[in-house]
Design a protein around this motif. Structure first.
Motif, PDB file in Angstrom:
ATOM      1  N   LYS A 362       0.888  -1.400   0.053  1.00 13.80           N
ATOM      2  CA  LYS A 362      -0.023  -0.062  -0.169  1.00 13.80           C
ATOM      3  C   LYS A 362       0.777   1.236   0.188  1.00 13.80           C
ATOM      4  CE  LYS A 362      -3.570  -2.201   2.911  1.00 13.80           C
ATOM      5  NZ  LYS A 362      -4.263  -2.287   4.116  1.00 13.80           N
ATOM      6  N   THR A 363       2.320   1.140  -0.008  1.00  8.88           N
ATOM      7  CA  THR A 363       2.930   2.185   0.025  1.00  8.88           C
ATOM      8  C   THR A 363       3.614   2.515  -1.331  1.00  8.88           C
ATOM      9  OG1 THR A 363       3.582   1.395   2.396  1.00  8.88           O
ATOM     10  CG2 THR A 363       5.268   2.982   1.196  1.00  8.88           C
ATOM     11  N   SER A 364       4.048   3.608  -1.549  1.00 13.26           N
ATOM     12  CA  SER A 364       4.511   4.327  -2.687  1.00 13.26           C
ATOM     13  C   SER A 364       5.691   3.602  -3.106  1.00 13.26           C
ATOM     14  CB  SER A 364       4.601   5.860  -2.759  1.00 13.26           C
ATOM     15  OG  SER A 364       5.583   6.267  -3.653  1.00 13.26           O
ATOM     16  N   PRO A 365       6.054   3.138  -4.223  1.00 15.64           N
ATOM     17  CA  PRO A 365       7.406   2.780  -4.413  1.00 15.64           C
ATOM     18  C   PRO A 365       8.724   3.540  -4.079  1.00 15.64           C
ATOM     19  CG  PRO A 365       6.241   3.061  -6.504  1.00 15.64           C
ATOM     20  CD  PRO A 365       5.313   3.008  -5.314  1.00 15.64           C
ATOM     21  N   TRP A 366       8.202   5.082  -4.329  1.00  9.64           N
ATOM     22  CA  TRP A 366       9.344   5.822  -3.962  1.00  9.64           C
ATOM     23  C   TRP A 366       9.731   5.930  -2.412  1.00  9.64           C
ATOM     24  CZ3 TRP A 366      11.947   8.142  -7.912  1.00  9.64           C
ATOM     25  CH2 TRP A 366      11.503   8.162  -9.190  1.00  9.64           C
ATOM     26  N   THR A 367       8.554   5.941  -1.714  1.00 12.52           N
ATOM     27  CA  THR A 367       8.859   5.889  -0.386  1.00 12.52           C
ATOM     28  C   THR A 367       9.583   4.555   0.262  1.00 12.52           C
ATOM     29  OG1 THR A 367       6.676   7.003   0.002  1.00 12.52           O
ATOM     30  CG2 THR A 367       7.533   5.963   1.926  1.00 12.52           C
ATOM     31  N   LEU A 368       9.261   3.416  -0.546  1.00 12.47           N
ATOM     32  CA  LEU A 368       9.806   2.489   0.037  1.00 12.47           C
ATOM     33  C   LEU A 368      11.232   2.447  -0.485  1.00 12.47           C
ATOM     34  CD1 LEU A 368       7.322  -0.596  -1.198  1.00 12.47           C
ATOM     35  CD2 LEU A 368       7.816   0.299   1.141  1.00 12.47           C
ATOM     36  N   LYS A 369      11.556   3.010  -1.492  1.00  5.98           N
ATOM     37  CA  LYS A 369      13.087   3.060  -2.068  1.00  5.98           C
ATOM     38  C   LYS A 369      13.882   4.039  -0.787  1.00  5.98           C
ATOM     39  CE  LYS A 369      11.833   3.335  -6.648  1.00  5.98           C
ATOM     40  NZ  LYS A 369      11.931   4.275  -8.027  1.00  5.98           N
ATOM     41  N   ALA A 370      13.079   5.225  -0.548  1.00  2.72           N
ATOM     42  CA  ALA A 370      13.715   6.084   0.432  1.00  2.72           C
ATOM     43  C   ALA A 370      13.905   5.326   1.946  1.00  2.72           C
ATOM     44  CB  ALA A 370      12.756   7.362   0.804  1.00  2.72           C
ATOM     45  N   ARG A 371      12.951   4.317   2.068  1.00  2.97           N
ATOM     46  CA  ARG A 371      12.975   3.836   3.543  1.00  2.97           C
ATOM     47  C   ARG A 371      14.264   2.734   3.605  1.00  2.97           C
ATOM     48  NH1 ARG A 371       6.798   2.439   5.036  1.00  2.97           N
ATOM     49  NH2 ARG A 371       6.030   4.755   5.464  1.00  2.97           N
ATOM     50  N   ARG A 372      14.297   2.414   2.431  1.00  2.00           N
ATOM     51  CA  ARG A 372      15.437   1.177   2.226  1.00  2.00           C
ATOM     52  C   ARG A 372      16.765   1.776   2.207  1.00  2.00           C
ATOM     53  NH1 ARG A 372      18.893  -1.365   2.536  1.00  2.00           N
ATOM     54  NH2 ARG A 372      19.625  -3.287   1.526  1.00  2.00           N
ATOM     55  N   TRP A 373      17.160   2.899   1.466  1.00  2.00           N
ATOM     56  CA  TRP A 373      18.445   3.322   1.444  1.00  2.00           C
ATOM     57  C   TRP A 373      18.899   4.562   2.223  1.00  2.00           C
ATOM     58  CZ3 TRP A 373      21.255  -0.407  -0.158  1.00  2.00           C
ATOM     59  CH2 TRP A 373      20.920  -1.237  -1.011  1.00  2.00           C
ATOM     60  N   VAL A 374      17.875   5.562   2.340  1.00  2.00           N
ATOM     61  CA  VAL A 374      18.385   6.713   3.135  1.00  2.00           C
ATOM     62  C   VAL A 374      18.987   6.492   4.501  1.00  2.00           C
ATOM     63  CG1 VAL A 374      17.547   8.997   3.847  1.00  2.00           C
ATOM     64  CG2 VAL A 374      16.815   8.226   1.455  1.00  2.00           C
ATOM     65  N   PRO A 375      18.034   5.890   5.247  1.00  2.00           N
ATOM     66  CA  PRO A 375      18.744   5.719   6.726  1.00  2.00           C
ATOM     67  C   PRO A 375      20.201   5.169   6.441  1.00  2.00           C
ATOM     68  CG  PRO A 375      16.469   4.857   6.651  1.00  2.00           C
ATOM     69  CD  PRO A 375      16.680   5.220   5.232  1.00  2.00           C
ATOM     70  N   TRP A 376      20.427   4.134   5.681  1.00  2.00           N
ATOM     71  CA  TRP A 376      21.989   3.754   5.600  1.00  2.00           C
ATOM     72  C   TRP A 376      22.746   4.767   5.337  1.00  2.00           C
ATOM     73  CZ3 TRP A 376      23.645  -0.951   7.399  1.00  2.00           C
ATOM     74  CH2 TRP A 376      22.741  -1.942   7.799  1.00  2.00           C
ATOM     75  N   LEU A 377      22.486   5.588   3.878  1.00  2.00           N
ATOM     76  CA  LEU A 377      23.102   6.501   3.537  1.00  2.00           C
ATOM     77  C   LEU A 377      23.431   7.652   4.546  1.00  2.00           C
ATOM     78  CD1 LEU A 377      21.575   6.961   0.088  1.00  2.00           C
ATOM     79  CD2 LEU A 377      23.910   6.260   0.430  1.00  2.00           C
ATOM     80  N   CYS A 378      22.744   7.941   5.379  1.00  2.00           N
ATOM     81  CA  CYS A 378      22.939   8.864   6.594  1.00  2.00           C
ATOM     82  C   CYS A 378      23.905   8.303   7.616  1.00  2.00           C
ATOM     83  CB  CYS A 378      21.711   9.471   7.274  1.00  2.00           C
ATOM     84  SG  CYS A 378      20.513  10.477   6.000  1.00  2.00           S
ATOM     85  N   ALA A 379      23.597   7.050   7.887  1.00  2.00           N
ATOM     86  CA  ALA A 379      24.453   6.454   8.870  1.00  2.00           C
ATOM     87  C   ALA A 379      25.761   6.054   8.560  1.00  2.00           C
ATOM     88  CB  ALA A 379      23.903   5.149   9.125  1.00  2.00           C
ATOM     89  N   TYR A 380      26.063   6.201   7.355  1.00  2.00           N
ATOM     90  CA  TYR A 380      27.549   5.958   6.789  1.00  2.00           C
ATOM     91  C   TYR A 380      28.214   7.367   6.479  1.00  2.00           C
ATOM     92  CZ  TYR A 380      27.688   0.920   7.280  1.00  2.00           C
ATOM     93  OH  TYR A 380      27.610  -0.321   8.056  1.00  2.00           O
ATOM     94  N   SER A 381      27.513   8.458   6.398  1.00  2.00           N
ATOM     95  CA  SER A 381      27.891   9.741   5.939  1.00  2.00           C
ATOM     96  C   SER A 381      27.569  10.832   6.724  1.00  2.00           C
ATOM     97  CB  SER A 381      27.073  10.069   4.372  1.00  2.00           C
ATOM     98  OG  SER A 381      25.932  10.425   4.788  1.00  2.00           O
ATOM     99  N   GLY A 382      26.631  10.752   7.577  1.00  2.00           N
ATOM    100  CA  GLY A 382      26.498  11.793   8.338  1.00  2.00           C
ATOM    101  C   GLY A 382      25.599  12.987   7.657  1.00  2.00           C
ATOM    102  N   ALA A 383      25.125  13.017   6.528  1.00  2.00           N
ATOM    103  CA  ALA A 383      24.727  13.674   5.695  1.00  2.00           C
ATOM    104  C   ALA A 383      23.201  14.272   6.449  1.00  2.00           C
ATOM    105  CB  ALA A 383      24.371  13.294   4.192  1.00  2.00           C
ATOM    106  N   ARG A 384      22.679  15.406   5.930  1.00  2.00           N
ATOM    107  CA  ARG A 384      21.441  16.025   6.423  1.00  2.00           C
ATOM    108  C   ARG A 384      20.528  15.005   5.387  1.00  2.00           C
ATOM    109  NH1 ARG A 384      24.905  20.204   5.297  1.00  2.00           N
ATOM    110  NH2 ARG A 384      25.144  21.652   7.249  1.00  2.00           N
TER     111      ARG A 384
END
Length: 539
Positions: A362-384
């Motif tokens: 029921k979730t947008s594919p764009w939202t699923l992509k963001a949930r899948r990868w953005v937290p990991w990217l932030c964890a290993y980069s400290g980016a906003r």
């Protein structure tokens, strides 16, 4: 800021600027004219103004954007001020602008003298009102025919001149302007006919037109009462856009300005006093609508910037916000600002399993992509987090043999206004992030570029914050921010891994703590060596 956007297929830049919220319903569907380089473009207004900048050169596109935004600001101010009644001198000044443009524009190559005879004939027919204007029965029929013919002949020219000056005028002023434009056209046509015959003696009547006043025709026409709060805000916004500032302050401050005008019951900047602002502040406090920090950082900051600009432009004698204090709250810290080990693992575990969640279908594919990868990217980069949600496929690059993400203002807002490269942690590569990028379409990786509305990357960031607080993830402690907690955590983890502050700041985009560290560039090999020191998250 409102940046020129490049069409990926044709390479041409275009401008897309949102219409101020309070004017959308009033101007939607109307055509306006704005300068684009050497031409005047007619644009139909929707919720946004969108127009081609007619160039593939980035620097030229920025210059044209600045000029167009300035013109739009004048048009919006004119809409708020209402129709102005022009004096005869102001009308002749506008006619003089048209005369000089026509007379000088064709002076080098005026063509056949017969061209200018036809112009004179066509002007006369319009002035007479064509057949009905001369022979129609009754004054009302004849006058209506003359007005219609003059509009058809000179209406577009009048609109272009009024839009250029940021003016809306009443019906009487417009009729007088159309008549003055006919006279100016006749005068220019006679001058160009002489030029076509080889006579280049100066037009003896050219000096009859007044010069454009330094403060502009619009200010003269509307007078001091035209200095509106919302108009000053538009000027402030246009200045920030020209300076290349982030548009987020403007979006955050626009409702504040509207609320203040609503509280006052008027939009006249010259009538605002320090007591008005204090009364508004106290009302907001009493109603519990803002904290002392929010008022200081947002409400007061917005008003102070707008009124300070009014003083700088000599539109106002002083700034009534100066004497309004911005109180500071005394914060009590009850925990670290970064995620704990357990919180970090919970978020990353949920991210890894985002597509397996019971509500995934029921979730947008764009939202699923963001949930899948953005937290990991932030964890290993400290980016906003928004620096990650606005990433595009072309921002994942290989530099000096190292896979990197490029954080750039070209993709969206970057707080520092500067691009930076951040090497990808090996764990990101192992998880298949590069395969995900290679399989994505050109453009944004984590939001739908076709979706309407302002700042989709920010919306996706907000949605991620809500998700982190949800039962499915479970980081519910209000004392840690659901997105920014990664940024604080990264600095702690980097320190434990022996990464220097200077290198960690280069990776996160933080300002360097001392002057010496500001010298030298962030080198990819140095950052790559540092990134590899970061411990893997095992979930």
């Amino acid at each position: 800021m409102t940046r020129p956007t490049r069409n990926p297929k044709f390479g041409t830049y275009y401008l897309r600027s949102r219409v101020p919220h309070d004017l959308v319903e009033r101007v939607k569907g109307r055509s306006i004219r704005i300068p684009i380089g050497e031409r005047i473009a007619s644009v139909k207004v929707g919720e946004v103004v969108k127009v081609s900048l007619g160039t593939k050169d980035a620097a030229e596109a920025k210059q044209r954007t600045a000029a167009a935004l300035e013109a739009l600001g004048r048009i919006w101010e004119a809409e708020r001020s209402g129709p102005a009644k022009l004096t005869n001198k102001q009308i002749q000044t506008l006619a003089g602008i048209f005369y000089r443009g026509l007379a000088e524009g064709f002076e080098e190559e005026p063509g056949n003298p017969a061209i200018w005879q036809r112009v004179l004939t066509t002007n006369k027919v319009a002035g007479d009102g064509e057949i009905l204007g001369r022979f129609g029965i009754g004054d009302e029929v004849r006058n209506s025919a003359k007005r219609r013919a003059m509009e058809e002949r000179f209406g577009n020219i009048a609109d272009a001149l009024l839009d250029r000056e940021g003016l809306r005028v009443d019906r009487g002023s417009r009729d007088r302007l159309l008549a003055a434009l006919k006279d100016a056209s006749d005068q220019a046509a006679r001058k160009l006919e002489r030029n076509a015959k080889g006579d280049y003696r100066p037009d003896p009547d050219a000096e009859r037109f007044p010069q454009v006043p330094r403060e502009g025709i619009a200010d003269k026409a509307r007078g001091k009462a035209s200095v509106t709060i919302t108009g000053l805000f538009d000027k402030w916004k246009a200045r920030k856009e020209r300076q290349g500032a982030s548009p987020r302050s403007a979006r955050r401050w626009e409702p504040v300005i509207r609320q203040f005008v609503g509280f006052l019951g008027h939009d006249d900047a010259a009538r605002v006093t320090t007591d008005d602002i204090i009364a508004w502040r106290e009302k907001l406090y009493e109603e519990g609508r803002v904290s002392v920090d929010t008022f200081r950082k947002t409400n007061r900051a917005a008003l102070n910037s707008v009124f300070a600009l009014g003083v700088d432009l000599r539109l106002l004698p002083d700034n009534p916000v100066k004497l309004v204090k911005g109180e500071k709250s005394r914060r009590v810290r009850v925990r670290d600002r970064g995620f704990s080990d357990d919180e970090a693992r919970n978020i990353l575990k949920a991210a890894t399993r985002a597509h397996e969640h019971e509500n995934a279908k029921k979730t947008s594919p764009w939202t699923l992509k963001a949930r899948r990868w953005v937290p990991w990217l932030c964890a290993y980069s400290g980016a906003r987090v928004t620096e990650m949600t606005q990433l595009r496929k072309e921002d994942v690059v290989r530099v000096e043999g190292v896979d990197c993400i490029r954080i750039t203002p070209e993709a969206g807002s970057v707080k520092t206004g500067e691009y930076r490269l951040v090497p990808l942690h090996p764990h990101m590569v192992e998880q298949g992030f590069l395969e995900f990028v290679r399989g994505a379409k050109d453009g944004p990786l984590f939001y739908d570029p076709a979706r309407k509305g302002a700042d989709p990357a920010q919306r996706q960031s907000n949605a991620l914050g809500t998700w982190v607080r949800s039962d499915g993830v479970g980081v519910t402690d209000k004392n840690v921010q659901p997105n920014h907690g990664w940024r604080h955590r990264f600095k702690n983890v980097a320190s434990r891994a022996g990464i220097s502050d200077r290198t960690a700041n280069h990776i996160t985009g933080h300002a360097q703590g001392n002057e010496g560290n500001r010298y030298g560039d962030a080198e990819v090999p140095t950052m790559w060596e540092a990134i590899q020191r970061l411990p893997r998250y095992e979930v």
